[in-house]
Design a protein around this motif. Structure first.
Motif, PDB file in Angstrom:
ATOM      1  N   THR A 162      24.207  25.700   4.279  1.00 15.85           N
ATOM      2  CA  THR A 162      24.992  24.456   4.269  1.00 15.85           C
ATOM      3  C   THR A 162      24.090  23.238   4.438  1.00 15.85           C
ATOM      4  N   ALA A 163      23.103  23.351   5.322  1.00 13.74           N
ATOM      5  CA  ALA A 163      22.176  22.236   5.549  1.00 13.74           C
ATOM      6  C   ALA A 163      21.363  21.944   4.290  1.00 13.74           C
ATOM      7  N   VAL A 164      20.905  22.994   3.620  1.00 12.51           N
ATOM      8  CA  VAL A 164      20.138  22.810   2.379  1.00 12.51           C
ATOM      9  C   VAL A 164      21.005  22.161   1.306  1.00 12.51           C
ATOM     10  N   ALA A 165      22.256  22.614   1.192  1.00 10.59           N
ATOM     11  CA  ALA A 165      23.167  22.043   0.201  1.00 10.59           C
ATOM     12  C   ALA A 165      23.423  20.562   0.458  1.00 10.59           C
ATOM     13  N   LEU A 166      23.623  20.203   1.719  1.00 10.34           N
ATOM     14  CA  LEU A 166      23.839  18.791   2.059  1.00 10.34           C
ATOM     15  C   LEU A 166      22.607  17.956   1.759  1.00 10.34           C
ATOM     16  N   PHE A 167      21.428  18.512   2.021  1.00 13.30           N
ATOM     17  CA  PHE A 167      20.182  17.780   1.758  1.00 13.30           C
ATOM     18  C   PHE A 167      19.998  17.559   0.261  1.00 13.30           C
ATOM     19  N   LEU A 168      20.254  18.600  -0.536  1.00  9.72           N
ATOM     20  CA  LEU A 168      20.140  18.461  -1.990  1.00  9.72           C
ATOM     21  C   LEU A 168      21.149  17.460  -2.524  1.00  9.72           C
ATOM     22  N   ALA A 169      22.367  17.491  -1.958  1.00  8.11           N
ATOM     23  CA  ALA A 169      23.375  16.515  -2.378  1.00  8.11           C
ATOM     24  C   ALA A 169      22.926  15.093  -2.063  1.00  8.11           C
ATOM     25  N   TYR A 170      22.287  14.930  -0.910  1.00 10.66           N
ATOM     26  CA  TYR A 170      21.777  13.609  -0.517  1.00 10.66           C
ATOM     27  C   TYR A 170      20.723  13.126  -1.510  1.00 10.66           C
ATOM     28  N   LEU A 171      19.889  14.060  -1.981  1.00  9.35           N
ATOM     29  CA  LEU A 171      18.835  13.683  -2.918  1.00  9.35           C
ATOM     30  C   LEU A 171      19.370  13.439  -4.323  1.00  9.35           C
TER      31      LEU A 171
END
Length: 239
Positions: free
Chosen positions: A43-52
């Protein structure tokens, strides 16, 4: 015979009270398991990618909705024209430029501003439906054939209040010129070039006026004369 009460689900251990108490604890939470840790990390990785990726995705969506790259403030425009390879296309009419002036640019950047009036002659306007669209297509066609411009050029469109600039930028984009911006609020709008106090020049004293054909011919006549020593004309058409 009376039935016996059900046995407790835990095994009584009188020798070790701590074990007896531990049997009443709740089962392990998902976060305490390896699977729960994987879910949190994913979930953290997905949120980070979405932010980018979200700004890029939104940029593509907004580009599609607008039909051109976007707006630049007058200050941003001046910086890009002065320091980068952007070209400023002034599509205002001759009357508008004479009345309000033109953007003041550094001497090194004056050749990056080109005047391409979009307005049709008054006598011709009555023959067309949707005159604004016709004028925008006409201006885009002329801009697309400029020698300085190709489909990879960075083009900034300037009009009086941005309405016409949007139409021209969209028309250019449809022709394959993908790097088109407009000056926010144009030249005379509330956030436009005049209000930004970046400086203006008089159009009639600008470079565009100095190199008009009639003045150029007169200047050549004064400097070189109209005939050579053998009597041949140097400037055809000049008496």
């Amino acid at each position: 015979m009376a039935s016996l009460p059900p046995k407790p689900f835990f095994r009584k251990n009188t020798k070790n009270p701590k074990t007896h108490i531990a049997n009443f604890r709740s089962p392990k939470r998902a976060v305490d398991t390896p699977y729960g840790a994987v879910v949190i990390v994913g979930t953290a990785v997905a949120l980070f990618l979405a932010y980018l990726l979200l700004p890029s995705i939104w940029s593509v969506i907004s580009y599609s909705l607008r039909g051109y790259k976007g707006e630049l403030t007058p200050a941003q425009t001046l910086d890009l024209i002065s320091t980068k390879n952007h070209l400023l296309i002034d599509i205002r009419s001759e009357k508008e430029k004479n009345k309000a002036g033109i953007p003041r640019l550094p001497s090194s950047a004056k050749n990056r501003m080109i005047a391409i009036p979009e307005e049709l002659p008054s006598k011709s306007k009555g023959f067309f439906r949707n005159v604004k669209k016709v004028e925008a297509e006409n201006a885009a066609l002329k801009i697309s054939y400029l020698k300085k411009i190709n489909k990879g050029s960075n083009i900034v469109i300037l009009d009086s209040y941005t309405d016409s600039a949007k139409l021209v930028a969209r028309a250019l984009t449809r022709r394959g010129f993908k790097n088109c911006w407009i000056v926010a609020d144009g030249f005379s709008g509330s956030r436009g070039w005049l209000q930004s106090q970046l400086g203006t020049d008089s159009y009639k004293f600008s470079l565009v006026g100095v190199i008009s054909p009639s003045r150029l011919i007169r200047a050549a006549v004064r400097r070189f004369g109209t005939t050579s020593s053998n009597g041949r004309k140097l400037l055809p058409g000049v008496d």
